[in-house]
Write an enzyme that holds these catalytic residues in place. Structure first.
Site, PDB file in Angstrom:
ATOM      1  N   CYS A  54     -16.231 -26.631 -41.390  1.00  0.00           N
ATOM      2  CA  CYS A  54     -16.128 -25.980 -42.699  1.00  0.00           C
ATOM      3  C   CYS A  54     -16.492 -26.966 -43.804  1.00  0.00           C
ATOM      4  CB  CYS A  54     -14.713 -25.453 -42.918  1.00  0.00           C
ATOM      5  SG  CYS A  54     -14.516 -24.718 -44.550  1.00  0.00           S
ATOM      6  N   HIS A  73     -24.467 -39.312 -35.318  1.00  0.00           N
ATOM      7  CA  HIS A  73     -24.922 -38.165 -36.101  1.00  0.00           C
ATOM      8  C   HIS A  73     -24.237 -36.863 -35.713  1.00  0.00           C
ATOM      9  CE1 HIS A  73     -28.886 -40.446 -37.181  1.00  0.00           C
ATOM     10  NE2 HIS A  73     -27.862 -40.804 -37.918  1.00  0.00           N
ATOM     11  N   ASN A 129     -28.377 -39.275 -31.193  1.00  0.00           N
ATOM     12  CA  ASN A 129     -28.621 -37.912 -30.705  1.00  0.00           C
ATOM     13  C   ASN A 129     -27.375 -37.048 -30.785  1.00  0.00           C
ATOM     14  OD1 ASN A 129     -31.146 -38.796 -30.216  1.00  0.00           O
ATOM     15  ND2 ASN A 129     -30.906 -38.995 -28.010  1.00  0.00           N
ATOM     16  N   CYS A 160     -10.177 -20.768 -44.245  1.00  0.00           N
ATOM     17  CA  CYS A 160     -10.238 -20.708 -45.712  1.00  0.00           C
ATOM     18  C   CYS A 160     -11.424 -19.893 -46.224  1.00  0.00           C
ATOM     19  CB  CYS A 160     -10.288 -22.126 -46.297  1.00  0.00           C
ATOM     20  SG  CYS A 160     -11.901 -22.906 -46.147  1.00  0.00           S
ATOM     21  N   ASP A 209     -27.280 -34.260 -28.694  1.00  0.00           N
ATOM     22  CA  ASP A 209     -27.439 -33.333 -27.566  1.00  0.00           C
ATOM     23  C   ASP A 209     -26.413 -33.488 -26.443  1.00  0.00           C
ATOM     24  OD1 ASP A 209     -28.345 -35.634 -26.168  1.00  0.00           O
ATOM     25  OD2 ASP A 209     -30.432 -35.226 -26.705  1.00  0.00           O
ATOM     26  N   PRO A 253     -37.713 -31.996 -28.098  1.00  0.00           N
ATOM     27  CA  PRO A 253     -38.681 -32.770 -28.890  1.00  0.00           C
ATOM     28  C   PRO A 253     -37.990 -33.761 -29.816  1.00  0.00           C
ATOM     29  CG  PRO A 253     -38.580 -30.481 -29.658  1.00  0.00           C
ATOM     30  CD  PRO A 253     -37.708 -30.564 -28.456  1.00  0.00           C
ATOM     31  N   ASP A 254     -38.635 -34.910 -30.054  1.00  0.00           N
ATOM     32  CA  ASP A 254     -38.115 -35.834 -31.068  1.00  0.00           C
ATOM     33  C   ASP A 254     -38.653 -35.393 -32.421  1.00  0.00           C
ATOM     34  OD1 ASP A 254     -40.750 -36.598 -30.959  1.00  0.00           O
ATOM     35  OD2 ASP A 254     -40.383 -38.612 -30.211  1.00  0.00           O
ATOM     36  N   PHE A 255     -38.357 -36.164 -33.463  1.00  0.00           N
ATOM     37  CA  PHE A 255     -38.825 -35.781 -34.797  1.00  0.00           C
ATOM     38  C   PHE A 255     -40.186 -36.379 -35.098  1.00  0.00           C
ATOM     39  CE2 PHE A 255     -34.486 -34.823 -36.962  1.00  0.00           C
ATOM     40  CZ  PHE A 255     -34.482 -33.590 -36.361  1.00  0.00           C
ATOM     41  N   ARG A 256     -40.307 -37.689 -34.805  1.00  0.00           N
ATOM     42  CA  ARG A 256     -41.497 -38.400 -35.288  1.00  0.00           C
ATOM     43  C   ARG A 256     -42.473 -38.809 -34.197  1.00  0.00           C
ATOM     44  NH1 ARG A 256     -37.184 -39.400 -37.818  1.00  0.00           N
ATOM     45  NH2 ARG A 256     -37.043 -39.101 -40.059  1.00  0.00           N
ATOM     46  N   CYS A 312     -15.449 -20.010 -42.344  1.00  0.00           N
ATOM     47  CA  CYS A 312     -14.257 -20.646 -41.784  1.00  0.00           C
ATOM     48  C   CYS A 312     -13.148 -19.611 -41.586  1.00  0.00           C
ATOM     49  CB  CYS A 312     -13.797 -21.736 -42.742  1.00  0.00           C
ATOM     50  SG  CYS A 312     -12.293 -22.551 -42.232  1.00  0.00           S
TER      51      CYS A 312
HETATM   52  P1  NAD Z   1     -37.475 -40.290 -33.935  1.00  0.00           P
HETATM   53  O1  NAD Z   1     -37.888 -38.909 -33.641  1.00  0.00           O
HETATM   54  O2  NAD Z   1     -37.619 -40.824 -35.297  1.00  0.00           O
HETATM   55  O3  NAD Z   1     -38.224 -41.307 -32.976  1.00  0.00           O
HETATM   56  C1  NAD Z   1     -38.249 -41.136 -31.607  1.00  0.00           C
HETATM   57  C2  NAD Z   1     -39.093 -42.262 -31.035  1.00  0.00           C
HETATM   58  O4  NAD Z   1     -39.029 -42.162 -29.619  1.00  0.00           O
HETATM   59  C3  NAD Z   1     -40.560 -42.185 -31.442  1.00  0.00           C
HETATM   60  O5  NAD Z   1     -40.937 -43.406 -32.034  1.00  0.00           O
HETATM   61  C4  NAD Z   1     -41.307 -41.939 -30.114  1.00  0.00           C
HETATM   62  O6  NAD Z   1     -42.496 -42.653 -30.003  1.00  0.00           O
HETATM   63  C5  NAD Z   1     -40.319 -42.419 -29.085  1.00  0.00           C
HETATM   64  N1  NAD Z   1     -40.356 -41.705 -27.820  1.00  0.00           N
HETATM   65  C6  NAD Z   1     -40.543 -40.386 -27.614  1.00  0.00           C
HETATM   66  N2  NAD Z   1     -40.463 -40.087 -26.301  1.00  0.00           N
HETATM   67  C7  NAD Z   1     -40.234 -41.259 -25.663  1.00  0.00           C
HETATM   68  C8  NAD Z   1     -40.061 -41.623 -24.294  1.00  0.00           C
HETATM   69  N3  NAD Z   1     -40.112 -40.717 -23.320  1.00  0.00           N
HETATM   70  N4  NAD Z   1     -39.844 -42.922 -23.998  1.00  0.00           N
HETATM   71  C9  NAD Z   1     -39.820 -43.874 -24.973  1.00  0.00           C
HETATM   72  N5  NAD Z   1     -39.970 -43.577 -26.287  1.00  0.00           N
HETATM   73  C10 NAD Z   1     -40.164 -42.296 -26.620  1.00  0.00           C
HETATM   74  O7  NAD Z   1     -36.011 -40.414 -33.404  1.00  0.00           O
HETATM   75  P2  NAD Z   1     -34.799 -41.127 -34.002  1.00  0.00           P
HETATM   76  O8  NAD Z   1     -35.132 -42.515 -34.441  1.00  0.00           O
HETATM   77  O9  NAD Z   1     -33.737 -40.914 -33.046  1.00  0.00           O
HETATM   78  O10 NAD Z   1     -34.497 -40.320 -35.361  1.00  0.00           O
HETATM   79  C11 NAD Z   1     -34.558 -38.923 -35.475  1.00  0.00           C
HETATM   80  C12 NAD Z   1     -33.260 -38.324 -35.922  1.00  0.00           C
HETATM   81  O11 NAD Z   1     -33.230 -36.964 -35.479  1.00  0.00           O
HETATM   82  C13 NAD Z   1     -32.095 -38.963 -35.299  1.00  0.00           C
HETATM   83  O12 NAD Z   1     -31.184 -39.119 -36.301  1.00  0.00           O
HETATM   84  C14 NAD Z   1     -31.562 -37.972 -34.276  1.00  0.00           C
HETATM   85  O13 NAD Z   1     -30.184 -37.796 -34.474  1.00  0.00           O
HETATM   86  C15 NAD Z   1     -32.168 -36.660 -34.629  1.00  0.00           C
HETATM   87  N6  NAD Z   1     -32.673 -35.924 -33.449  1.00  0.00           N
HETATM   88  C16 NAD Z   1     -31.890 -35.792 -32.350  1.00  0.00           C
HETATM   89  C17 NAD Z   1     -32.367 -35.133 -31.233  1.00  0.00           C
HETATM   90  C18 NAD Z   1     -31.480 -35.039 -30.025  1.00  0.00           C
HETATM   91  O14 NAD Z   1     -30.271 -35.008 -30.171  1.00  0.00           O
HETATM   92  N7  NAD Z   1     -32.050 -35.010 -28.831  1.00  0.00           N
HETATM   93  C19 NAD Z   1     -33.656 -34.598 -31.217  1.00  0.00           C
HETATM   94  C20 NAD Z   1     -34.442 -34.737 -32.388  1.00  0.00           C
HETATM   95  C21 NAD Z   1     -33.928 -35.426 -33.490  1.00  0.00           C
END
Ligand code: NAD
Length: 254
Positions: A128, A120, A103, A155, A105, A35-38, A152
């Site tokens: 540590c 990130h 990301n 230390c 991942d 899942p994404d965040f927003r 750690c």
């Molecule tokens: P975000 O969650 O803020 O935004 C993700 C965006 O991607 C959203 O606007 C959404 O509408 C869009 N989206 C979702 N699925 C999509 C798809 N299939 N195709 C096109 N667009 C799609 O993400 P962000 O801007 O990367 O910021 C969130 C922070 O959280 C980042 O710093 C990231 O490092 C971290 N994060 C990383 C992971 C990961 O490593 N996979 C997962 C969650 C959050």
């Protein structure tokens, strides 16, 4: 506009670029089940973002480790999706020079992208908080599973997942390299980023101000859409794999 026409437009932009750089966010990995965040199914709907701030971690490190372990379980076994594969293919074709990702991942590398800048951090390590020594994340997670705060081995300091938490600076070398690549780029392909997490989100804007064209693929509007020469609201896997096929055809690649 239909998918084929959109894909052709994007492929033409890529084929005509001198130095294309991809900038990716959590949206590039949602089709892998992370899942994404927003976004609409984002983690923020379930978890308070404050939890992944450095202040909160320092107050309750084991609590945050437990939550992290739970989220991490969702990442485990995730496989690269067509969006990651398409970007790796575009690099192979010599068109995309670098992937700058927010990301953690590791799925770009798993798909075969070679030049990946992780802004990130990653899920490979725990670090540590006192001496900076790194330990494989899995080792730290085993401690958490047994109810102990990971410490750690050198230390005795508290270990923290080596991903950048809110309130922490981005790794210097990654940030420097990302700006260097963005400065060279004449095309930045933004994929699946809400462009609201700073300072990472400043990178495509920086490139645009230096004359790079922006192409944005995101399900929802972003603050840079008005600066972009190409905007797609399609799923990243769909539009990128179609564009990669078009690009292959344009370049006469096998
Ligand atoms: P975000 O969650 O803020 O935004 C993700 C965006 O991607 C959203 O606007 C959404 O509408 C869009 N989206 C979702 N699925 C999509 C798809 N299939 N195709 C096109 N667009 C799609 O993400 P962000 O801007 O990367 O910021 C969130 C922070 O959280 C980042 O710093 C990231 O490092 C971290 N994060 C990383 C992971 C990961 O490593 N996979 C997962 C969650 C959050």
């Amino acid at each position: 506009m239909g998918l084929a026409e959109e894909a052709r437009r994007l492929a033409r932009l890529l084929a005509g670029s001198r130095y294309a750089v991809a900038f990716t966010g959590a949206g590039v990995s949602t089709e892998s089940g992370i899942p994404d965040f927003r976004g609409p199914q984002g983690l923020w709907r379930r978890v308070d973002p404050e939890v992944f701030s450095i202040e909160y971690f320092m107050e309750d490190p084991l609590g945050v480790w437990r939550l992290f372990a739970e989220l991490f379980a969702g990442f485990r076994g995730a496989r690269p999706n067509p969006a990651h594969h398409a970007l790796a293919r575009m690099e192979e074709l010599g068109v995309v020079k670098t992937v700058i990702t927010q990301n953690i991942d590791g799925l770009h590398q798993a798909a075969g992208s070679r030049r990946v800048i992780e802004l990130h951090g990653s899920l490979r390590w725990a670090r540590c908080t006192r001496c900076g020594h790194r330990v494989p994340l899995e080792e730290a997670l085993r401690e958490v599973e047994e109810g102990r705060l990971p410490r750690c081995p050198r230390c005795g300091g508290v270990l923290k997942p080596d991903a950048v938490f809110f309130g922490e600076p981005l790794p210097d070398d990654a940030l420097r390299e990302a700006y260097r690549e963005a400065g060279r780029a004449d095309l930045v392909l933004v994929v699946g980023s809400s462009l609201t997490v700073y300072p990472a989100a400043l990178i495509p804007e920086y490139a645009a101000r230096r004359g790079a064209r922006l192409a944005i693929i995101n399900l929802e509007p972003t603050s840079l859409d008005s600066l972009a020469v190409f905007v797609s609201r399609r799923r990243a896997g769909e539009i990128l794999s179609a564009a990669a096929r078009e690009l292959e055809a344009m370049m006469g690649a096998r």
